[in-house]
Motif scaffolding. Structure first.
Motif, mmCIF file in Angstrom:
data_model
loop_
_atom_site.group_PDB
_atom_site.id
_atom_site.type_symbol
_atom_site.label_atom_id
_atom_site.label_comp_id
_atom_site.label_asym_id
_atom_site.label_seq_id
_atom_site.Cartn_x
_atom_site.Cartn_y
_atom_site.Cartn_z
ATOM 1 N N UNK A 1 0.827 -1.208 0.000
ATOM 2 C CA UNK A 1 0.000 0.000 0.000
ATOM 3 C C UNK A 1 0.861 1.259 0.000
ATOM 4 N N UNK A 2 1.965 1.223 0.753
ATOM 5 C CA UNK A 2 2.897 2.359 0.737
ATOM 6 C C UNK A 2 3.565 2.472 -0.630
ATOM 7 N N UNK A 3 3.939 1.327 -1.201
ATOM 8 C CA UNK A 3 4.570 1.315 -2.529
ATOM 9 C C UNK A 3 3.612 1.847 -3.593
ATOM 10 N N UNK A 4 2.347 1.499 -3.467
ATOM 11 C CA UNK A 4 1.340 1.997 -4.406
ATOM 12 C C UNK A 4 1.264 3.527 -4.366
ATOM 13 N N UNK A 5 1.363 4.089 -3.171
ATOM 14 C CA UNK A 5 1.342 5.545 -3.031
ATOM 15 C C UNK A 5 2.595 6.165 -3.645
ATOM 16 N N UNK A 6 3.761 5.539 -3.397
ATOM 17 C CA UNK A 6 5.014 6.041 -3.974
ATOM 18 C C UNK A 6 4.985 5.954 -5.503
ATOM 19 N N UNK A 7 4.429 4.874 -6.021
ATOM 20 C CA UNK A 7 4.330 4.716 -7.474
ATOM 21 C C UNK A 7 3.435 5.783 -8.096
ATOM 22 N N UNK A 8 2.358 6.125 -7.382
ATOM 23 C CA UNK A 8 1.467 7.171 -7.891
ATOM 24 C C UNK A 8 2.204 8.503 -7.961
ATOM 25 N N UNK A 9 2.969 8.831 -6.921
ATOM 26 C CA UNK A 9 3.747 10.076 -6.924
ATOM 27 C C UNK A 9 4.755 10.075 -8.070
ATOM 28 N N UNK A 10 5.398 8.929 -8.289
ATOM 29 C CA UNK A 10 6.399 8.838 -9.362
ATOM 30 C C UNK A 10 5.742 9.016 -10.725
ATOM 31 N N UNK A 11 4.602 8.381 -10.933
ATOM 32 C CA UNK A 11 3.906 8.499 -12.217
ATOM 33 C C UNK A 11 3.406 9.921 -12.439
ATOM 34 N N UNK A 12 2.896 10.548 -11.364
ATOM 35 C CA UNK A 12 2.407 11.923 -11.480
ATOM 36 C C UNK A 12 3.549 12.885 -11.784
#
Length: 436
Positions: A208-219
């Motif tokens: 779940x934390x990784x999913x949030x980090x991935x969203x920031x990276x994609x954004x």
């Protein structure tokens, strides 16, 4: 048909009657106002006995001791000897104006369907004519940060004042912050999914934390790219990356807060704020080192953990303040919209458990203003700032003496009458007659 007409007329009368308590927003200030003789609580820890406060065109023009001047007072003069003047209290992390009646779905607009929703703006759903919002003013709560709920990223909050026709008139700071609900490393067993009851390790926490980090990276990649394909959630993150929009992370556990601090470093986030922070004291030194303020949840609640001191909710704000952390108070939780009017009494409770009274006042005035980024115009009684203030008969942090005689928002004198005061007067009259 006749029955339907009667029913319609009855419903219409009832509806109009329910609107009667809503106060018309006050007109613009047309003449200077001078408050003389009151004890002025500046909001930054200072107090001026026998003060002189003058405001014009919605701004404070002078504040000083009345003993130091013999000037002729301009405009409307309010003799306030024996009374107290405070800056308007500020309620962060609030859903005021987003929900009117919990049981009526049509009046509930606090969240949206989805998980990553940085493009959702609470401001456009804000109901400036809410009766609940109106009931904040008699206790001195005049400004609020209207915040969405739900999802991993709830959306974007905005800051408003509580006397307006609509959200366009109400807004003080538009799209001030992004709100993230941080995952929990432990969670209660979901009995409806066949899991055992009680707290258990959340095995999906890292993902779940990784999913949030991935969203920031994609954004971030989208914002820095060519943006050929429109993506509203990614585009809404631009102000986060440039620092124009703060990031409010709703998190309580020690491990989770530590992970948030690491996330802040990895994502190079300047304006990050912890919201809730029940176990923030365990990492207070790290919070101070990384210049991360905490919006502490209301003290009128029970301890979160079995091994916590019984009075930890009451003294947490003081203990964090003693550690050098910038602390404000917020009031989310059960019955949060109605309970927001108790914001000054939450500060009073913190004062009763060890924090100096003027320091406790800062938790709902200057500290909240700094945390929300509106300290240039609100939070203290200073020259050049908005004349958003009120006069109380006594100590505004004490429910027995928090009795307002005047309240002003940006220089406009606002009504202190609400449906709550109407009911109070009605039933006080009932009991007064019965006692004779």
């Amino acid at each position: 048909m006749k029955f339907l007409k009667i029913t319609f007329i009855t419903a219409l009368i009832s509806f109009c009657g329910n609107l009667s308590a809503q106060q018309t927003p006050a007109p613009e200030q047309t003449e200077p106002v001078t408050i003389v003789g009151a004890t002025a609580h500046i909001g930054n820890g200072e107090v001026i006995e026998n003060s002189l406060i003058i405001f014009k065109d919605g701004k404070i023009t002078q504040i000083m001791s009345a003993n130091s001047t013999k000037m002729q007072y301009p405009g409307q003069i309010i003799e306030a000897k024996g009374k107290h003047v405070y800056p308007g209290f500020i309620a962060p992390n609030s859903t005021l104006g987003l929900v009117e009646i919990d049981a009526v779905r049509a009046t509930d607009d606090e969240d949206e369907i989805g998980t990553m929703l940085p493009n959702v703006r609470s401001l456009i759903a804000y109901n400036a004519e809410s009766k609940v919002v109106e009931s904040m003013r008699p206790n001195g709560v005049l400004i609020g940060q209207i915040t969405p709920r739900g999802g991993r990223i709830s959306g974007t909050s905005s800051i408003v004042q509580f006397d307006a026709w609509n959200w366009e008139d109400a807004v003080i700071k538009e799209n001030d912050g992004l709100h993230i609900n941080w995952p929990n490393s432990f969670r209660r067993g979901r009995w409806w999914a066949g899991e055992e009851r009680g707290m258990k390790e959340n095995k999906e926490y890292k993902n779940e934390v990784l999913e949030l980090s991935d969203f920031f990276a994609a954004a971030r990649a989208y914002v820095n790219g060519d943006r050929k394909i429109p993506n509203l959630p990614y585009a809404a993150m631009e102000d986060v990356f440039t620092g124009k929009k703060k990031v409010f992370v709703h998190v309580d556990g020690e491990k989770e807060i530590t992970d948030v601090i690491q996330f802040k470093k990895e994502q190079n986030l300047e304006g990050l704020v912890i919201v809730g922070g029940n176990q923030a004291l365990a990492v207070a030194d790290k919070l101070k080192e990384n210049n991360i303020p905490v919006l502490v949840n209301r003290p009128h609640r029970t301890p979160e953990e079995e091994d916590e001191d019984y009075d930890m909710p009451y003294k947490l704000a003081k203990l964090l303040t003693d550690k050098g952390v910038l602390v404000g108070l917020e009031s989310s939780g059960s019955m949060e919209r109605m309970s927001t009017r108790n914001l000054p009494f939450y500060a009073g409770t913190v004062a009763a458990f060890g924090l100096d009274k003027e320091e406790a006042l800062k938790l709902i005035t200057s500290n909240n203003a700094r945390i929300l980024g509106i300290d240039g115009t609100a939070g203290t009684l200073e020259e050049g700032k908005d004349a958003t203030l009120f006069i109380s008969d006594g100590d505004a942090l004490d429910m027995r003496t928090n009795i307002l005689s005047h309240a002003y928002i940006q220089g406009r004198e606002v009504s202190l009458e609400t449906h709550q005061t109407e009911l109070w007067k009605r039933y006080m009259g009932k009991y007064e007659r019965q006692s004779k």
